[in-house]
Write an enzyme that holds these catalytic residues in place. Structure first.
Site, PDB file in Angstrom:
ATOM      1  N   SER A  62       0.829  -1.174   0.343  1.00 29.50           N
ATOM      2  CA  SER A  62      -0.199  -0.015  -0.022  1.00 29.50           C
ATOM      3  C   SER A  62       1.037   1.305  -0.231  1.00 29.50           C
ATOM      4  O   SER A  62       1.911   1.335   0.472  1.00 29.50           O
ATOM      5  CB  SER A  62      -0.586  -0.210   1.136  1.00 29.50           C
ATOM      6  OG  SER A  62      -1.618  -1.363   1.192  1.00 29.50           O
TER       7      SER A  62
HETATM    8  N1  SAH Z   1      -0.641  -5.599   4.222  1.00 30.47           N
HETATM    9  C1  SAH Z   1      -0.030  -5.438   2.620  1.00 30.47           C
HETATM   10  C2  SAH Z   1      -0.985  -4.590   1.097  1.00 30.47           C
HETATM   11  C3  SAH Z   1      -1.634  -5.726   1.504  1.00 30.47           C
HETATM   12  S1  SAH Z   1      -2.273  -5.855  -0.100  1.00 30.47           S
HETATM   13  C4  SAH Z   1       1.759  -4.303   3.250  1.00 30.47           C
HETATM   14  O1  SAH Z   1       2.024  -4.072   4.383  1.00 30.47           O
HETATM   15  O2  SAH Z   1       2.056  -4.910   1.953  1.00 30.47           O
HETATM   16  C5  SAH Z   1      -4.150  -6.771   0.619  1.00 30.47           C
HETATM   17  C6  SAH Z   1      -3.157  -8.711   0.143  1.00 30.47           C
HETATM   18  O3  SAH Z   1      -4.353  -9.015   0.857  1.00 30.47           O
HETATM   19  C7  SAH Z   1      -2.346  -8.909  -0.780  1.00 30.47           C
HETATM   20  O4  SAH Z   1      -1.363  -9.317  -0.597  1.00 30.47           O
HETATM   21  C8  SAH Z   1      -3.787  -9.912  -1.068  1.00 30.47           C
HETATM   22  O5  SAH Z   1      -3.246 -11.187  -1.619  1.00 30.47           O
HETATM   23  C9  SAH Z   1      -4.458 -10.927   0.208  1.00 30.47           C
HETATM   24  N2  SAH Z   1      -5.523 -11.121   0.274  1.00 30.47           N
HETATM   25  C10 SAH Z   1      -6.520 -10.839  -0.243  1.00 30.47           C
HETATM   26  N3  SAH Z   1      -7.250 -11.880   0.200  1.00 30.47           N
HETATM   27  C11 SAH Z   1      -7.227 -12.665   1.245  1.00 30.47           C
HETATM   28  C12 SAH Z   1      -7.992 -13.337   1.865  1.00 30.47           C
HETATM   29  N4  SAH Z   1      -9.104 -14.105   2.044  1.00 30.47           N
HETATM   30  N5  SAH Z   1      -7.044 -13.511   2.960  1.00 30.47           N
HETATM   31  C13 SAH Z   1      -5.656 -13.446   3.360  1.00 30.47           C
HETATM   32  N6  SAH Z   1      -5.485 -12.883   2.815  1.00 30.47           N
HETATM   33  C14 SAH Z   1      -6.058 -11.932   1.714  1.00 30.47           C
END
Ligand code: SAH
Length: 217
Positions: A62
């Site tokens: 992000s």
């Molecule tokens: N917090 C992260 C950015 C998140 S991007 C950072 O600091 O880099 C969102 C993430 O959520 C992605 O990696 C995606 O694969 C994950 N995601 C999506 N659906 C999900 C689910 N149901 N359970 C766990 N992770 C999930």
């Protein structure tokens, strides 16, 4: 378009000036961590640029200011147990790990195995040991280690379910970008107090979608 590349200090000073972050513990966490340890080699020169960057499997780390806003809204405290849904690069989890300290714990769940492994390797570079990465579907939370002081969802969430709120402690807080329309998400903070749930909204944001059984598909 001109790239807005800053250094770590410029970025943090901007947040302090705009009162995005006021808590000293949160400021120190951002100062101590090196964002370049959580991104791909080819983007290292843009580590403190204020926009999201691609990581693996079509996902993104992000935008720094979004992470700062969400961290502030979450009000993490020393010794808290926090659940993060959507580990991605592990950067948000690492920030929270610094804040809660050795008496606290972060449980971060990621649905894409390759990213869970990427995050684990990144956390190792920063010697962070109070963050546990779980590979799984976090759209239903993570009952096993509940209840949590805080829950943060770092992916677009169609709805904050009762099941998730049930995994929060009394007086716990939850922060997530929420909306049935992925293009129109509102940053939402839930406060749980005994039998009362209070909801506050904080402007619109863009995120990759939450997948899994309670996600978008
Ligand atoms: N917090 C992260 C950015 C998140 S991007 C950072 O600091 O880099 C969102 C993430 O959520 C992605 O990696 C995606 O694969 C994950 N995601 C999506 N659906 C999900 C689910 N149901 N359970 C766990 N992770 C999930």
């Amino acid at each position: 378009m001109k790239k807005l590349i800053m250094d770590k200090d410029q970025l943090i000073q901007g947040w302090i000036k705009r009162k995005i972050i006021t808590d000293k513990k949160i400021i120190s966490a951002f100062q101590e961590l090196n964002r370049e340890n959580f991104i791909l080699e080819e983007y290292k020169d843009q580590a403190y640029a204020d926009y999201p960057l691609p990581i693996l499997a079509g996902q993104t780390i992000s935008q720094p200011t979004t992470i700062a806003i969400m961290t502030s809204l979450l009000e993490p405290k020393e010794k808290n147990k926090i659940l993060e849904i959507g580990t991605g690069s592990g950067y948000q989890a690492a920030i929270l790990g610094k804040i809660v300290g050795s008496g606290g714990k972060i449980i971060s769940i990621e649905i894409i195995e390759e990213l869970a492994e990427f995050a684990k390797a990144n956390l190792k570079k920063e010697n962070i040991t109070n963050v546990e990465i779980i590979h799984g579907d976090g759209s239903v939370g993570y009952e096993k280690q509940s209840p949590y002081d805080r829950i943060i969802i770092t992916a677009a969430t169609p709805k904050i379910t009762d099941e998730l709120i049930g995994q929060l402690k009394d007086y716990g807080l939850l922060v997530a970008p929420v909306g049935y329309d992925i293009h129109s998400l509102v940053m939402t903070k839930i406060i749980k107090q005994k039998n009362t749930i209070t909801k506050h909204e904080f402007g619109s944001f863009s995120f990759v979608p939450l997948r899994g059984i309670k996600g978008f598909e």
